[in-house]
Design a protein around this motif. Structure first.
Motif, PDB file in Angstrom:
ATOM      1  N   ARG A   1     148.600  27.730  65.097  1.00 53.81           N
ATOM      2  CA  ARG A   1     147.905  28.681  64.235  1.00 53.81           C
ATOM      3  C   ARG A   1     147.197  29.722  65.082  1.00 53.81           C
TER       4      ARG A   1
ATOM      5  N   GLU B   1     147.402  34.150  61.080  1.00 56.38           N
ATOM      6  CA  GLU B   1     146.399  34.408  60.041  1.00 56.38           C
ATOM      7  C   GLU B   1     145.635  35.680  60.392  1.00 56.38           C
TER       8      GLU B   1
ATOM      9  N   THR C   1     137.564  27.701  70.947  1.00 58.59           N
ATOM     10  CA  THR C   1     138.994  27.972  70.827  1.00 58.59           C
ATOM     11  C   THR C   1     139.383  29.025  71.855  1.00 58.59           C
TER      12      THR C   1
ATOM     13  N   GLU D   1     137.351  28.015  64.605  1.00 56.05           N
ATOM     14  CA  GLU D   1     137.320  26.557  64.691  1.00 56.05           C
ATOM     15  C   GLU D   1     138.579  25.920  64.106  1.00 56.05           C
ATOM     16  N   GLU D   2     139.248  26.627  63.211  1.00 54.11           N
ATOM     17  CA  GLU D   2     140.434  26.082  62.567  1.00 54.11           C
ATOM     18  C   GLU D   2     141.726  26.648  63.166  1.00 54.11           C
ATOM     19  N   ALA D   3     141.615  27.404  64.250  1.00 56.85           N
ATOM     20  CA  ALA D   3     142.782  28.022  64.880  1.00 56.85           C
ATOM     21  C   ALA D   3     143.004  27.427  66.262  1.00 56.85           C
ATOM     22  N   ASP D   4     144.206  27.655  66.798  1.00 58.88           N
ATOM     23  CA  ASP D   4     144.527  27.218  68.155  1.00 58.88           C
ATOM     24  C   ASP D   4     144.387  28.358  69.155  1.00 58.88           C
TER      25      ASP D   4
ATOM     26  N   ARG E   1     133.499  30.963  62.976  1.00 58.96           N
ATOM     27  CA  ARG E   1     133.782  29.906  61.993  1.00 58.96           C
ATOM     28  C   ARG E   1     135.281  29.769  61.770  1.00 58.96           C
ATOM     29  N   ALA E   2     135.969  30.902  61.630  1.00 61.74           N
ATOM     30  CA  ALA E   2     137.416  30.861  61.419  1.00 61.74           C
ATOM     31  C   ALA E   2     138.136  30.356  62.664  1.00 61.74           C
TER      32      ALA E   2
END
Length: 289
Positions: A21, A51, A163, A131-134, A128-129
């Motif tokens: 991601r 994204e 990240t 944290e959910e990405a690679d 914040r975003a």
């Protein structure tokens, strides 16, 4: 959501499936477009999902609500009253433009993407975003400034994000092999693996070794070959002298236009100015923490 039909998906496996991601920060700047272009290429090559994120800056919205807020343009005769409704319209228009640019950038690439619009403080929302990405890709600054300047958002992401962060002001015309810095730390090993995963043949162009005596240098050289799984002839290893550490950015720049991957902890950046390093490097930088 933009989905790619199975018939046009790449048939070859990804070289590094750790990048599943990729988050790209979108705004109206040319640096943001450069980050998008490179992120699309990486997503296509690594079979990663992309994204796009546009942040409506709450600071700008709050400023527009002040009774004395006004907009001064370069060629305007007098300040123009700034109000919340006008700012909201402008931000919606910018978000629509960002989505259109994202869609256009992925039309010819086998990439699946999402697009989100959030409202809040820009740096906080991006962290914040992330944290959910690679991987996070963003422009060096949100203005058409020279390569000397580093934007506050980019600086904060590079300093605070756990990240890996890719920052650039322009994308190379092609994707040449990356280079990397290695000092034997766990973070450096992770950075080296990422550099290998981003190289077409799994081997970076050059791996710079931190300074040390002959024994330490040979140990680091052996670790590089072990991590890369490549014979010495395929991996170009450059042991740095203490004097060369201060010129690492310039040395990496001379190796070509490729991405430079380095650990954010224990690296020359600990003692050097990130602003100066990026200015001297003038190449895409991937910082790993």
């Amino acid at each position: 959501m933009h989905d790619i039909p199975p018939s046009v998906m790449p048939s070859t496996p990804s070289s590094d499936r750790s990048f599943r991601r990729i988050l790209v920060a979108l705004d109206a700047s040319p640096h943001s477009r450069a980050a998008l272009d490179l992120a699309v290429r990486l997503a296509a090559d690594l079979e990663a999902n992309l994204e796009g994120l546009f942040v409506k800056d709450e600071n700008l919205i709050r400023a527009a609500q002040l009774p004395f807020a006004a907009e001064v343009r370069t060629h305007s005769v007098s300040p123009k009253a700034l109000n919340d409704r006008r700012v909201q319209r402008r931000l919606r228009r910018q978000a629509d433009q960002a989505e259109a640019v994202l869609q256009a950038a992925t039309e010819q690439a086998p990439v699946s993407y999402d697009f989100r619009v959030v409202e809040g403080q820009v740096t906080r929302q991006l962290l914040r975003a992330a944290e959910e990405a690679d991987l996070v890709a963003l422009g060096k600054t949100s203005t058409q400034s020279s390569r000397r300047r580093l934007g506050t958002t980019s600086e904060a992401l590079l300093a605070e994000s756990s990240t890996p962060v890719l920052v650039l002001r322009r994308a190379p015309r092609r994707r040449p092999p990356p280079s990397a810095y290695y000092d034997g730390s766990e973070t450096a090993q992770q950075a080296l693996r990422m550099a290998a995963g981003l190289a077409d043949r799994g081997v970076p162009r050059t791996v710079f070794l931190s300074p040390g005596d002959e024994t330490t240098t040979e140990q680091l050289r052996g670790e590089v070959h072990e991590v890369l799984g490549a014979p010495p002839a395929r991996a170009q290893v450059h042991p740095l002298t203490p004097a060369e550490v201060d010129r690492l950015a310039a040395l990496a720049r001379r190796r070509g236009p490729g991405l430079f991957v380095m650990p954010g902890t224990g690296s020359p950046l600990v003692d050097a100015s990130l602003q100066r390093f990026l200015y001297e490097l003038d190449r895409p930088l991937l910082l790993v923490r």
